[in-house]
Design a protein around this motif. Structure first.
Motif, PDB file in Angstrom:
ATOM      1  N   SER A 262       0.345  -2.057  -0.038  1.00  0.00           N
ATOM      2  CA  SER A 262      -0.384  -0.377   0.089  1.00  0.00           C
ATOM      3  C   SER A 262       0.612   1.006  -0.123  1.00  0.00           C
ATOM      4  O   SER A 262       1.896   1.534   1.037  1.00  0.00           O
ATOM      5  CB  SER A 262      -0.888   0.004   1.301  1.00  0.00           C
ATOM      6  N   GLY A 313      -0.836   2.799 -10.188  1.00  0.00           N
ATOM      7  CA  GLY A 313      -2.280   3.605 -10.467  1.00  0.00           C
ATOM      8  C   GLY A 313      -2.517   3.444 -12.213  1.00  0.00           C
ATOM      9  O   GLY A 313      -2.630   3.761 -12.914  1.00  0.00           O
ATOM     10  N   PRO A 337      -1.650   9.337  -6.496  1.00  0.00           N
ATOM     11  CA  PRO A 337      -2.908   8.400  -6.186  1.00  0.00           C
ATOM     12  C   PRO A 337      -2.503   8.489  -5.367  1.00  0.00           C
ATOM     13  O   PRO A 337      -2.183   9.482  -4.300  1.00  0.00           O
ATOM     14  CB  PRO A 337      -2.390   7.170  -6.824  1.00  0.00           C
ATOM     15  N   GLU A 338      -4.543   8.603  -4.443  1.00  0.00           N
ATOM     16  CA  GLU A 338      -4.358   7.979  -3.301  1.00  0.00           C
ATOM     17  C   GLU A 338      -3.069   7.794  -2.450  1.00  0.00           C
ATOM     18  O   GLU A 338      -2.882   6.531  -2.146  1.00  0.00           O
ATOM     19  CB  GLU A 338      -5.360   8.368  -2.673  1.00  0.00           C
ATOM     20  N   THR A 341      -3.099   3.710  -2.060  1.00  0.00           N
ATOM     21  CA  THR A 341      -2.570   2.515  -3.787  1.00  0.00           C
ATOM     22  C   THR A 341      -2.457   2.073  -3.728  1.00  0.00           C
ATOM     23  O   THR A 341      -1.901   1.380  -3.172  1.00  0.00           O
ATOM     24  CB  THR A 341      -3.375   3.770  -4.449  1.00  0.00           C
ATOM     25  N   GLU A 342      -2.747   0.554  -4.019  1.00  0.00           N
ATOM     26  CA  GLU A 342      -1.837  -0.748  -4.752  1.00  0.00           C
ATOM     27  C   GLU A 342      -0.561  -0.248  -5.493  1.00  0.00           C
ATOM     28  O   GLU A 342      -1.100   0.690  -6.482  1.00  0.00           O
ATOM     29  CB  GLU A 342      -2.788  -1.430  -5.068  1.00  0.00           C
TER      30      GLU A 342
END
Length: 389
Positions: A262, A313, A337-338, A341-342
């Motif tokens: 993450s 992303g 990306p937050e 995010t993976e």
């Protein structure tokens, strides 16, 4: 190794998702490639980083006839977990747990006279014949008994121990040096020597249950090497033994492990900003950086600093600067990306993510090392545990 039976509800810093359906499918594919031979699923080194017990169970469910480990401790752990059937281990040192292995009905490999003496003593103490496989060094130059007088001495001593009811010679085997290099001249030389050493042992009266020399590469490409048993290791986990032989898809195999983390932080930085130790990467202009919270303590190779690929992303990114012990950075090129995010380091490639082979190329190593080195603080999360059908 940490094992998580099902996907947890709380987010994880990182996870290695192990698709047991893919592993079972790989077993079936490999069995079809060697239809006249039994199949050994090699689960040494925690099943090449995937988790020995869950992978062994899945392999047996899918039809694996044998399980293989390097060390006796690995083999004993499988027995302790309730794995049935034939288990073999081959990397012994003096004073090893021979008696425990004999009592656990594990096949033990013997390469020299000292090992035969120790297993015979253990069998006498246990009051149970030991299942012994004699290993021939046909040219790899590692473990195994040399041809000629050494092989004659070992075979003769093993037969005498068998006549005394102390051992059962269950196998004759060897290992290739260059089966992953198509056309390498050592392949034919080793195969010829193996046949000669088999013939000698059998002329002397050895009646093995299995004769085997084929590893994953030979199983995939050299049917003449299959004999009674093939030993599949890396191919079991959906990874090709060598790019020269073909990709996993070329052989109908699917990678089993997906490694992800993450994203811990996304931030704006100006041009000329140094990134990670030594400032080996300097941002070429204003950009965004993403922090991926895994590092070389988790098995991410430091040699892949500046080259390792990551999918964030939906886009490939590259490790920016050095991989640190617990984290590395990617340049997101202005994307935002937050956090959470993976970031997918590698997987089957279905979603456009890198594969273990991509990381191997980036780090100047082999895909075996990439999956095997993933550390114990990365939880293994098992999916598709139940066999369908």
């Amino acid at each position: 190794m940490t094992e998580t039976a099902t996907a947890p509800t709380a987010p994880l810093r990182a996870r290695a998702e192990i698709d047991l359906a893919a592993l079972r499918a790989n077993v079936r594919t490999l069995r079809a490639l060697a239809p006249d031979a039994a199949l050994m699923a090699v689960v040494k080194s925690e099943a090449y980083g995937h988790g020995a017990v869950p992978c062994a169970r899945a392999a047996v469910e899918a039809g694996a006839d044998w399980l293989g480990t390097a060390t006796p401790e690995e083999a004993l752990a499988l027995r302790a977990a309730g794995l049935p059937g034939r288990i073999m281990c081959w990397l012994w040192t003096p004073g090893g747990p021979w008696r425990q292995a004999v009592e656990a009905d594990i096949d033990v490999s013997v390469s020299g006279m000292w090992a035969l003496a120790e297993v015979v003593a253990a069998a006498r103490e246990a009051g149970i014949p030991a299942r012994v496989q004699l290993k021939a060094d046909t040219g790899l130059g590692r473990n195994g008994c040399q041809p000629g007088e050494d092989w004659a001495e070992l075979v003769g001593a093993a037969l005498r121990a068998e006549a005394d009811g102390l051992v059962r010679i269950t196998g004759l085997w060897s290992h290739f040096a260059c089966a992953d290099e198509p056309g390498h001249p050592s392949i034919a030389l080793q195969l010829t020597r193996f046949r000669e050493m088999l013939a000698y042992a059998e002329e002397q009266g050895v009646r093995p249950e299995v004769r085997h020399i084929a590893n994953s590469a030979a199983t995939l490409t050299l049917p003449e090497t299959h004999f009674d048993l093939v030993r599949t290791g890396i191919a079991l986990y959906g990874i090709s033994p060598s790019p020269e032989l073909g990709s996993p898809a070329d052989f109908g195999l699917r990678p089993v492990m997906t490694l992800s983390a993450s994203v811990a932080l996304v931030k704006h930085v100006p041009g000329g900003h140094g990134v990670s130790y030594g400032h080996h990467y300097i941002t070429p202009g204003a950009t965004t950086l993403g922090l991926v919270p895994v590092g070389y303590a988790d098995g991410v190779p430091r040699h892949a600093s500046g080259t390792g690929p990551v999918l964030v992303g939906g886009k490939w990114r590259t490790v920016a600067g050095r991989v640190a012990m617990d984290q590395f950075v990617v340049d997101l090129g202005g994307d935002e990306p937050e956090a959470g995010t993976e970031a997918v380091l590698f997987g089957p490639g279905d979603r456009g993510e890198p594969t273990a082979e991509d990381w191997a190329q980036a780090a100047g190593t082999i895909a075996y090392e990439i999956v095997t080195r993933i550390g114990t603080r990365v939880p293994r999360v098992y999916v598709n545990e139940e066999q369908s059908g």
